[in-house]
Design a protein around this motif. Sequence first.
Motif, mmCIF file in Angstrom:
data_model
loop_
_atom_site.group_PDB
_atom_site.id
_atom_site.type_symbol
_atom_site.label_atom_id
_atom_site.label_comp_id
_atom_site.label_asym_id
_atom_site.label_seq_id
_atom_site.Cartn_x
_atom_site.Cartn_y
_atom_site.Cartn_z
ATOM 1 N N ILE A 15 -46.576 62.063 16.774
ATOM 2 C CA ILE A 15 -47.978 61.900 15.854
ATOM 3 C C ILE A 15 -48.972 61.622 17.160
ATOM 4 C CG2 ILE A 15 -49.306 60.392 14.581
ATOM 5 C CD1 ILE A 15 -46.781 60.068 12.746
ATOM 6 N N ALA A 16 -48.598 60.611 18.210
ATOM 7 C CA ALA A 16 -49.637 60.453 19.423
ATOM 8 C C ALA A 16 -49.956 61.577 19.988
ATOM 9 C CB ALA A 16 -48.991 59.156 20.053
ATOM 10 N N ARG A 17 -48.785 62.350 20.316
ATOM 11 C CA ARG A 17 -49.198 63.656 21.296
ATOM 12 C C ARG A 17 -50.018 64.653 20.348
ATOM 13 N NH1 ARG A 17 -44.225 63.425 22.891
ATOM 14 N NH2 ARG A 17 -43.308 64.554 20.874
ATOM 15 N N ALA A 18 -49.707 64.741 19.136
ATOM 16 C CA ALA A 18 -50.614 65.614 18.260
ATOM 17 C C ALA A 18 -52.027 65.223 18.241
ATOM 18 C CB ALA A 18 -50.088 65.673 16.672
ATOM 19 N N LEU A 19 -52.218 64.078 18.099
ATOM 20 C CA LEU A 19 -53.441 63.294 17.967
ATOM 21 C C LEU A 19 -54.328 63.358 19.368
ATOM 22 C CD1 LEU A 19 -53.245 60.736 15.113
ATOM 23 C CD2 LEU A 19 -54.104 62.999 14.772
ATOM 24 N N ALA A 20 -53.433 63.472 20.479
ATOM 25 C CA ALA A 20 -53.945 63.368 21.708
ATOM 26 C C ALA A 20 -54.955 64.557 22.097
ATOM 27 C CB ALA A 20 -53.099 63.051 22.721
ATOM 28 N N GLU A 21 -54.620 65.616 21.397
ATOM 29 C CA GLU A 21 -55.391 66.843 21.541
ATOM 30 C C GLU A 21 -56.713 66.822 20.721
ATOM 31 O OE1 GLU A 21 -57.522 70.136 21.796
ATOM 32 O OE2 GLU A 21 -55.852 69.966 23.276
ATOM 33 N N PRO A 22 -57.973 66.695 21.527
ATOM 34 C CA PRO A 22 -59.159 66.467 20.573
ATOM 35 C C PRO A 22 -59.465 67.376 19.322
ATOM 36 C CG PRO A 22 -59.540 66.267 23.023
ATOM 37 C CD PRO A 22 -58.232 66.859 22.763
ATOM 38 N N ARG A 23 -59.254 68.731 19.526
ATOM 39 C CA ARG A 23 -59.367 69.684 18.708
ATOM 40 C C ARG A 23 -58.383 69.295 17.492
ATOM 41 N NH1 ARG A 23 -62.010 75.139 18.760
ATOM 42 N NH2 ARG A 23 -62.549 74.091 20.662
ATOM 43 N N ARG A 24 -57.215 68.852 17.771
ATOM 44 C CA ARG A 24 -56.306 68.706 16.493
ATOM 45 C C ARG A 24 -56.623 67.293 15.725
ATOM 46 N NH1 ARG A 24 -51.709 70.953 19.970
ATOM 47 N NH2 ARG A 24 -51.486 69.010 20.772
ATOM 48 N N TYR A 25 -57.490 66.478 16.550
ATOM 49 C CA TYR A 25 -57.845 65.257 15.905
ATOM 50 C C TYR A 25 -58.925 65.662 15.030
ATOM 51 C CZ TYR A 25 -60.450 60.940 15.382
ATOM 52 O OH TYR A 25 -61.148 59.752 15.011
ATOM 53 N N GLN A 26 -59.850 66.458 15.548
ATOM 54 C CA GLN A 26 -61.023 67.013 14.853
ATOM 55 C C GLN A 26 -60.478 67.878 13.395
ATOM 56 O OE1 GLN A 26 -64.285 66.128 14.917
ATOM 57 N NE2 GLN A 26 -64.603 67.293 13.147
ATOM 58 N N LEU A 27 -59.532 68.648 13.723
ATOM 59 C CA LEU A 27 -59.157 69.427 12.442
ATOM 60 C C LEU A 27 -58.484 68.443 11.518
ATOM 61 C CD1 LEU A 27 -57.569 72.294 14.295
ATOM 62 C CD2 LEU A 27 -59.511 72.366 12.787
ATOM 63 N N LEU A 28 -57.884 67.556 11.822
ATOM 64 C CA LEU A 28 -57.168 66.314 11.010
ATOM 65 C C LEU A 28 -58.356 65.593 10.267
ATOM 66 C CD1 LEU A 28 -54.531 65.405 9.851
ATOM 67 C CD2 LEU A 28 -54.962 63.477 11.322
#
Length: 95
Positions: A15-28
């Motif tokens: 989860i931390a790795r997925a959310l570390a990417e700014p674009r993925r954080y924005q999409l979420l």
Amino acid sequence: MAKEIKLTDKDIARIARALAEPRRYQLLREIGASKTPMQCSVLRDCHQITAATLSHHLKELEIAGLVESTRDGKFMNLTLRRDVLDAYLSHLGKI
């Protein structure tokens, strides 16, 4: 009563790795802000990225357990797995 989600250390890292990417954080954030399941095409229309790149980011969020996708004909609908996000945040709160 909702079932409590137990996350392993591997789940936390994913989860931390997925959310570390700014674009993925924005999409979420956008998926989570929607009152109803969000169509993938809506996200694609809002971002200047290729369908392949969007698909990759959404797959990473799904692998992390943060997003659930369902098919409705030719459309893919996305929903935030709030139970997983809450379990992750609870885990971080214990640090």
